[in-house]
Scaffold this active site. Structure first.
Site, PDB file in Angstrom:
ATOM      1  N   SER A  44       0.877  -1.177   0.000  1.00  0.00           N
ATOM      2  CA  SER A  44       0.000   0.000   0.000  1.00  0.00           C
ATOM      3  C   SER A  44       0.905   1.214   0.000  1.00  0.00           C
ATOM      4  O   SER A  44       2.096   1.105   0.271  1.00  0.00           O
ATOM      5  CB  SER A  44      -0.854   0.035   1.262  1.00  0.00           C
ATOM      6  OG  SER A  44      -0.090   0.471   2.371  1.00  0.00           O
ATOM      7  N   ASP A  45       0.375   2.375  -0.292  1.00  0.00           N
ATOM      8  CA  ASP A  45       1.178   3.566  -0.054  1.00  0.00           C
ATOM      9  C   ASP A  45       1.007   3.964   1.418  1.00  0.00           C
ATOM     10  O   ASP A  45       0.245   3.349   2.168  1.00  0.00           O
ATOM     11  CB  ASP A  45       0.818   4.701  -1.021  1.00  0.00           C
ATOM     12  CG  ASP A  45       1.988   5.698  -1.162  1.00  0.00           C
ATOM     13  OD1 ASP A  45       2.945   5.610  -0.357  1.00  0.00           O
ATOM     14  OD2 ASP A  45       1.946   6.554  -2.057  1.00  0.00           O
ATOM     15  N   TYR A  46       1.726   4.978   1.798  1.00  0.00           N
ATOM     16  CA  TYR A  46       1.863   5.409   3.190  1.00  0.00           C
ATOM     17  C   TYR A  46       0.501   5.687   3.848  1.00  0.00           C
ATOM     18  O   TYR A  46      -0.171   6.669   3.509  1.00  0.00           O
ATOM     19  CB  TYR A  46       2.698   6.692   3.200  1.00  0.00           C
ATOM     20  CG  TYR A  46       3.478   6.970   4.443  1.00  0.00           C
ATOM     21  CD1 TYR A  46       4.854   6.739   4.503  1.00  0.00           C
ATOM     22  CD2 TYR A  46       2.855   7.497   5.566  1.00  0.00           C
ATOM     23  CE1 TYR A  46       5.581   7.021   5.642  1.00  0.00           C
ATOM     24  CE2 TYR A  46       3.583   7.774   6.712  1.00  0.00           C
ATOM     25  CZ  TYR A  46       4.945   7.538   6.737  1.00  0.00           C
ATOM     26  OH  TYR A  46       5.665   7.820   7.870  1.00  0.00           O
TER      27      TYR A  46
END
Ligand code: BGC
Length: 704
Positions: free
Chosen positions: A270-272
């Protein structure tokens, strides 16, 4: 014959009995893991997290990112390998985006080389430097197509074109991952941000995205597909929602396309905090709901927000089958085994010392930076400057900045190891040239210095950390008081060459009219100052080409070269045509533009016709007085199709080096797949007549 049989026997007996494949090893390990240990592998933290060490020792952790040196990494790794029950090594990651310690031009600058081997080399060097420290995964390449220079992250990608973007994506993947992922100097690449993040509405970062399947498939996905075809091991999801569904739980993207159509076998990050952010998107009510949505859509690793911790209860209470966790843990463990992390979990301090800023790396950084510089304008051949100039004024806030040369995401690059433009000029200008400097903060001082000079080099643009993530701009004028400074310096009547450092296009309409020479340098990296000086003084002939359109004004955005036609093409004599009443339609500088100190002439365009593929060729001749490199670009147009097709589409490009007077014939092959487009649920090739352009020449071919 006997010898061969003997050899075979030796070989067979040398293999350990029951030699295990990676999948066998993963299965065997997985069978011994508790639910908490499996979830541990799905988690990804930065070293700042308070309970990190405790967690590493207790359950093991999939990934830690954002650490620098082998010494620090090894200390953390020791906890995993010596203290945790199953001794599963941590995968260390970092945002090694355009170099690790030796910093290369920003990716948009590398795209301006139109030279995939340069991208590959920069990634190979970055992989060598990073892996020496124990970093075996980078969150790069960013392959988001970007048609909107307001979006700060245009700096991190390859610009607006899917064919150039796809070529660059594959080159980075090859460079990072090397020939063999188990080699100690290979690192996992990560194609991000899947998908359509670059289409954020109004160029505002993290904003939503809405587009047709045709645009998604035809424009935004090709670089991802290219990365997958090149064997990329990981992908990162995007922050945005696409057509109302957050990319981080978007089954259409992650299941239908990525896994089922493209056969991707690696893992997805996932992104941040993007999983938990699905609560802000309004598609999940609780962290657990967000986590279940993400993991069932195939997001294997959870960056930072630790919402995957909630999955333990979800499994225990029957809301999620444990097999879903197993699938993700399996994918992550496969990557760890493939890297050889179980055998070699540590960074190597000796290699780190030898690799970081190795002379060959610095040399490559300088050569690649040279190729990335785009000469936008050069009236009366103001550039290159003679080394015999009496007095040279270097003016502007970026003239002597090492820091800004590095741009955004400088990984472990250090400002003190970079070369500012002033330093580059000092090293290259003739000994008798007097150099006067002003940072331009006081315009009077800048003007006074300019008056004493024979030539002025004005260095403007944005700061390195004003490009990249969370740096959207509503205005694309030169920042601060730079336009006033520019006008005041030009008013002195001295010859002015404008050098712009930036991570995106600016609307430099005034400069384009009034300043004789403009060199766009992006953020050119550790050796940037030398590379720019090499070009300014003519030791190197500029050859970069724009990978993104330069608008005249913000009002023209989105503006990109491969747009669709309209029923009422611009006609300045007709009111009711597709145009503005206060601006031309065409951009200030088009995609693909870039001048040289020599001239290139194109002749003899030939296009064959055929069934499966056609060849298109043309002569290109260096008709000037100095050696140079030209990027030959081939564009096509499909004039009649069952859906409207772009007015032009890049289908091939080639960088050729030519001595003065030299001619080369450049040949391209265009096949059905190059001409197919997404229509009504599938890729479709429609035979017929196509227009083709190479250089300034136009021709046509038929593909049946
Ligand atoms: C960015 C990613 C980056 C990640 C880790 C995020 O904010 O969108 O591109 O890889 O942070 O630093």
């Amino acid at each position: 014959m006997k010898r061969r049989i003997l050899l075979l026997l030796i070989l067979i007996t040398a293999l350990p009995l029951g030699a295990q494949t990676i999948d066998d090893r993963v299965d065997a390990l997985l069978a011994r893991m508790t639910l908490e240990e499996k979830i541990g592998q799905l988690l990804q933290f930065t070293p700042g997290r308070e309970d990190l060490r405790e967690r590493v020792a207790k359950t093991g952790i999939g990934c830690v990112f954002g650490m620098g040196t082998a010494a620090d990494i090894n200390e953390m790794q020791r906890i995993a390998v010596e203290k945790s029950r199953l001794k599963i090594p941590i995968l260390f990651a970092h945002d090694v985006i355009h170099g690790n310690r030796t910093i290369f031009p920003i990716p948009l600058g590398i795209a301006a080389t139109w030279d995939p081997p340069s991208a590959e080399l920069s990634a190979r060097i970055a992989a060598r430097e990073a892996s020496a420290s124990g970093i075996r995964w980078t969150f790069s390449p960013m392959v988001d197509i970007a048609r909107d220079p307001r979006w700060g992250r245009v700096a991190e990608g390859a610009g607006e074109d899917p064919v150039l973007g796809a070529a660059m994506a594959a080159a980075y993947v090859r460079g990072y991952q090397g020939k063999d992922i188990s080699s100690p100097d290979s690192i996992l690449a990560c194609a991000k941000h899947f998908a359509a993040y670059g289409a954020a509405e109004a160029g505002r970062d993290y904003n939503t995205t809405d587009m047709s399947e045709k645009t998604l498939r035809g424009i935004y996905l090709p670089p991802f597909k290219s990365a997958v075809d090149a064997g990329v091991w990981t992908l990162m999801t995007a922050f945005n929602a696409l057509n109302g569904v957050p990319a981080t739980a978007n089954r259409h993207l992650l299941v239908d396309i990525l896994r089922n159509e493209w056969g991707f076998r690696g893992f997805v990050d996932s992104d941040y905090e993007a999983i938990d952010e699905m609560r802000n998107h309004g598609t999940a009510g609780t962290p657990e709901e967000a986590a279940i949505q993400a993991i069932t859509a195939g997001v294997d690793m959870d960056m930072v927000d630790a919402v995957y911790d909630t999955l333990a209860n979800a499994v225990k209470e029957g809301r999620l089958p444990e097999s879903v966790i197993d699938t993700s843990a399996r994918r992550i463990l496969r990557a760890k085994f493939a890297l050889g992390l179980f055998e070699r979990p540590y960074g190597d301090e000796r290699r780190e010392k030898a690799e970081h800023l190795a002379p060959a790396h610095l040399d490559a950084a300088r050569r690649i930076a040279q190729k990335s510089l785009v000469l936008l304008k050069n009236e009366s051949s103001l550039l290159p400057l003679s080394k015999k100039i009496g007095t040279l004024a270097l003016i502007g806030p970026l003239a002597d900045s090492r820091e800004d040369m590095l741009g955004s995401w400088r990984a472990h690059g250090k400002a003190e190891e970079a070369v500012s433009f002033l330093e580059g000029v000092r090293a290259t200008a003739g000994a008798q040239t007097k150099i006067v400097v002003s940072d331009g903060a006081a315009i009077d001082d800048a003007v006074a210095k300019a008056r004493t000079a024979d030539v002025v080099l004005l260095v403007l643009g944005e700061k390195g950390d004003e490009s990249g993530e969370a740096n959207s701009r509503a205005f694309l004028d030169l920042p601060g008081n730079q336009q006033q400074l520019l006008e005041a310096v030009v008013a002195t009547g001295k010859p002015v060459a404008l050098i712009v450092m930036a991570g995106r296009p600016f609307t430099i309409t005034w400069a384009a009219e009034k300043v004789p020479a403009i060199l766009w340098t992006w953020f050119a990296g550790t050796q940037g100052g030398h590379a720019i000086a090499d070009v300014v003084f003519g030791d190197v002939n500029p050859s970069g080409k724009l990978p993104i359109t330069f608008p005249r004004s913000v009002g023209q955005i989105p503006i990109y070269y491969n747009h669709l036609p309209t029923g009422r093409p611009e006609d300045l004599t007709q009111r009711y045509t597709s145009r503005y009443i206060d601006s031309p339609n065409d951009p200030l500088y088009p995609f693909g533009h870039g001048l040289s100190y020599t001239t290139f002439e194109y002749t003899d365009l030939k296009a064959s016709s055929g069934m499966q593929a056609v060849t298109v060729s043309a002569n290109v001749r260096n008709s000037g007085k100095v050696a140079g490199e030209e990027v030959v670009q081939l564009y096509i147009n499909d004039p009649v199709a069952s859906t409207s097709r772009p007015v032009r589409e890049l289908k091939g490009f080639r960088r050729v080096a030519l001595a003065p007077g030299e001619t080369k014939r450049v040949e391209f092959t265009i096949g059905r797949a190059d001409l197919a487009f997404w229509h009504e649920g599938g890729w479709k090739f429609e035979p017929g007549m196509f227009r083709v352009w190479v250089g300034g020449l136009e021709g046509k071919f038929e593909l049946k």
